[in-house]
Design an enzyme around this catalytic site. Structure first.
Site, mmCIF file in Angstrom:
data_model
loop_
_atom_site.group_PDB
_atom_site.id
_atom_site.type_symbol
_atom_site.label_atom_id
_atom_site.label_comp_id
_atom_site.label_asym_id
_atom_site.label_seq_id
_atom_site.Cartn_x
_atom_site.Cartn_y
_atom_site.Cartn_z
ATOM 1 N N ASP A 1 -3.492 12.398 -3.605
ATOM 2 C CA ASP A 1 -3.609 13.951 -4.036
ATOM 3 C C ASP A 1 -4.033 14.083 -5.270
ATOM 4 O O ASP A 1 -3.069 13.744 -6.129
ATOM 5 C CB ASP A 1 -2.416 14.935 -3.434
ATOM 6 C CG ASP A 1 -2.887 16.309 -3.400
ATOM 7 O OD1 ASP A 1 -3.226 16.796 -4.251
ATOM 8 O OD2 ASP A 1 -2.882 16.714 -2.276
ATOM 9 N N GLU B 1 0.938 -1.228 0.070
ATOM 10 C CA GLU B 1 -0.269 -0.033 0.055
ATOM 11 C C GLU B 1 0.747 1.239 -0.017
ATOM 12 O O GLU B 1 1.820 1.535 0.688
ATOM 13 C CB GLU B 1 -0.877 -0.069 1.112
ATOM 14 C CG GLU B 1 -1.937 1.330 1.276
ATOM 15 C CD GLU B 1 -3.049 1.353 2.135
ATOM 16 O OE1 GLU B 1 -3.881 2.168 2.178
ATOM 17 O OE2 GLU B 1 -2.905 0.608 3.049
ATOM 18 N N LYS C 1 -14.431 7.599 6.927
ATOM 19 C CA LYS C 1 -15.078 9.028 7.113
ATOM 20 C C LYS C 1 -15.118 9.796 5.837
ATOM 21 O O LYS C 1 -15.887 10.538 5.779
ATOM 22 C CB LYS C 1 -14.737 9.570 8.382
ATOM 23 C CG LYS C 1 -15.016 8.515 9.523
ATOM 24 C CD LYS C 1 -14.559 9.011 10.827
ATOM 25 C CE LYS C 1 -14.779 8.137 12.096
ATOM 26 N NZ LYS C 1 -14.027 8.473 13.120
ATOM 27 N N GLU D 1 4.316 5.198 4.010
ATOM 28 C CA GLU D 1 3.756 6.384 4.484
ATOM 29 C C GLU D 1 4.885 7.120 5.178
ATOM 30 O O GLU D 1 5.828 6.523 6.046
ATOM 31 C CB GLU D 1 2.735 6.190 5.522
ATOM 32 C CG GLU D 1 1.992 7.568 6.014
ATOM 33 C CD GLU D 1 1.505 8.190 4.853
ATOM 34 O OE1 GLU D 1 2.301 9.523 4.486
ATOM 35 O OE2 GLU D 1 0.442 7.950 4.223
ATOM 36 N N ASP E 1 10.255 6.633 1.550
ATOM 37 C CA ASP E 1 9.605 7.221 0.080
ATOM 38 C C ASP E 1 9.274 5.788 -0.735
ATOM 39 O O ASP E 1 10.230 4.855 -0.796
ATOM 40 C CB ASP E 1 10.693 7.811 -0.623
ATOM 41 C CG ASP E 1 10.444 8.254 -2.075
ATOM 42 O OD1 ASP E 1 9.110 8.209 -2.557
ATOM 43 O OD2 ASP E 1 11.269 8.416 -2.770
ATOM 44 N N LYS F 1 -4.791 21.597 -10.226
ATOM 45 C CA LYS F 1 -4.631 22.725 -11.268
ATOM 46 C C LYS F 1 -3.833 21.836 -12.265
ATOM 47 O O LYS F 1 -2.793 21.127 -11.826
ATOM 48 C CB LYS F 1 -3.755 23.610 -10.464
ATOM 49 C CG LYS F 1 -4.488 24.715 -9.540
ATOM 50 C CD LYS F 1 -3.459 25.693 -8.980
ATOM 51 C CE LYS F 1 -4.415 26.594 -7.928
ATOM 52 N NZ LYS F 1 -3.749 27.378 -7.527
ATOM 53 N N GLU G 1 -14.437 9.721 2.972
ATOM 54 C CA GLU G 1 -15.106 9.428 1.746
ATOM 55 C C GLU G 1 -16.514 9.318 1.924
ATOM 56 O O GLU G 1 -17.373 10.078 0.933
ATOM 57 C CB GLU G 1 -14.986 7.667 1.034
ATOM 58 C CG GLU G 1 -15.362 7.512 -0.062
ATOM 59 C CD GLU G 1 -15.071 6.039 -0.486
ATOM 60 O OE1 GLU G 1 -15.604 5.460 -1.387
ATOM 61 O OE2 GLU G 1 -14.327 5.463 0.348
ATOM 62 N N ASP H 1 -11.707 10.452 -5.596
ATOM 63 C CA ASP H 1 -12.898 11.069 -5.889
ATOM 64 C C ASP H 1 -12.845 12.067 -6.628
ATOM 65 O O ASP H 1 -13.713 12.905 -6.554
ATOM 66 C CB ASP H 1 -13.478 11.564 -4.262
ATOM 67 C CG ASP H 1 -12.484 12.455 -3.552
ATOM 68 O OD1 ASP H 1 -11.137 12.906 -4.297
ATOM 69 O OD2 ASP H 1 -12.666 13.103 -2.639
#
Length: 244
Positions: free
Chosen positions: A152, A77, A224, A102, A129, A156, A226, A188
Site C-alpha cells: 500500500d 514474500e 490483472k 499474509e 505479522d 497522503k 497491474e 505502481d
C-alpha cells in the site's frame, strides 16, 4: 501483494520501537486487518490443504528443510493479496521454496485454493505479522530472496510513516539474506518507488542491480491489477538489490 486486499500499518516507526529478540507489544502490527468474505471454496481449501501448506508461528527459528521437506533456495514474500502472482512465480520456479506471509484470511484461502488447483508444492503460508516472523523465525543469512510486491503506497504525506518499506525493516531483511541474495520490490506509485530506491540505497549491506530501477524480472508476472493500471497509463517500477 499487499494492496488492495491488505494494507500495512506502521512498520518503520513501530518495527523500530522494539529491538530484535524483544517481544512486540500487542498493539504493534505491520498491517490493518480488514474484513472480507471467505468463499466456500476458500473455506474448503483451509480444511483440506491447510494442514499441509499452512506453517505455524512458533516464535522459534524455522527449519526450512523440515518445513518444506527438502533443501532448496528459499524466498520470503511479504503480503501476497489473493495470491495470483505468488502461485504463478512458484509454479515457474519449482526448485525454489516460497515462505509467504499474509494475514488476510480470504487471501490465504485463495492462495490455498490455487495451490490445490495448480498442484503447487513449494509454497508454505504463515498467517502472521511479517515483522514478528522475520525477527523471531528467520535466521540471519538464511534467505535467498525477499519479494514485496505492490505494498500500500499510503498516498497522503501524513501517512508516509505507515509505508512498509522503511529503513528499520530493510535492515532486518538485509541481515537475513545470504550474500548474493536479493530484495525485490515493485510498486505502481512513483513517489513510493523513489522512496524505496532511496531506502534500499542507504542500507550498507545492499547494492543495486541497476543504475536505478530494474527491468521487470521474467519471474514476476503482470497481474490483472497491474494490467488495469498499465491500460490507464500508470507506470510500474521494480527495484532489485542484492546482499553484499
Amino acid at each position: 501483494m499487499t494492496r488492495p486486499d491488505e494494507t500495512p500499518e506502521s512498520p518503520a516507526a513501530d518495527a523500530a520501537a522494539a529491538p530484535e529478540g524483544v517481544p512486540f507489544p500487542k498493539a504493534i502490527r505491520t498491517f490493518v486487518k480488514r474484513g472480507g468474505r471467505t468463499t466456500t471454496g476458500q473455506s474448503k481449501a483451509f480444511e483440506t490443504l491447510g494442514p499441509q501448506f499452512l506453517a505455524s508461528f512458533t516464535g522459534q527459528p524455522i527449519d526450512f528443510e523440515k518445513t518444506f521437506g527438502r533443501q532448496a533456495p528459499t524466498v520470503l514474500e511479504i503480503g501476497f493479496g489473493m495470491g495470483e502472482a505468488t502461485a504463478h512465480i512458484a509454479s515457474g520456479l519449482p526448485g525454489t521454496n516460497f515462505l509467504c506471509c499474509e494475514v488476510h484470511e480470504p487471501g490465504v484461502g485463495a492462495l490455498l485454493k490455487r495451490i490445490g488447483e495448480q498442484g503447487i508444492g513449494n509454497i508454505r503460508i504463515l498467517q502472521h505479522d511479517a515483522v514478528e516472523v522475520i525477527d523471531q523465525m528467520i535466521p540471519e543469512a538464511s534467505l535467498d530472496g525477499v519479494h514485496i510486491f505492490f505494498p500500500d503506497p499510503w498516498h497522503k504525506k501524513r501517512h508516509h510513516k505507515r509505508r512498509l518499506v522503511q529503513p528499520a525493516l530493510v535492515a532486518r531483511l538485509a541481515r537475513r539474506l545470504k550474500p548474493g541474495g536479493y530484495l525485490h520490490c515493485a510498486t505502481d506509485w512513483q513517489p513510493y518507488a523513489q522512496q524505496i530506491l532511496e531506502v534500499l540505497g542507504a542500507e550498507p549491506l545492499l547494492q543495486n542491480t541497476a543504475a536505478d530501477y530494474a527491468p521487470r524480472p521474467a519471474y514476476r508476472p503482470l497481474t490483472k491489477f497491474e494490467n488495469r493500471g498499465l491500460k490507464l497509463g500508470h507506470g510500474v517500477w521494480d527495484v532489485v538489490f542484492t546482499r553484499r
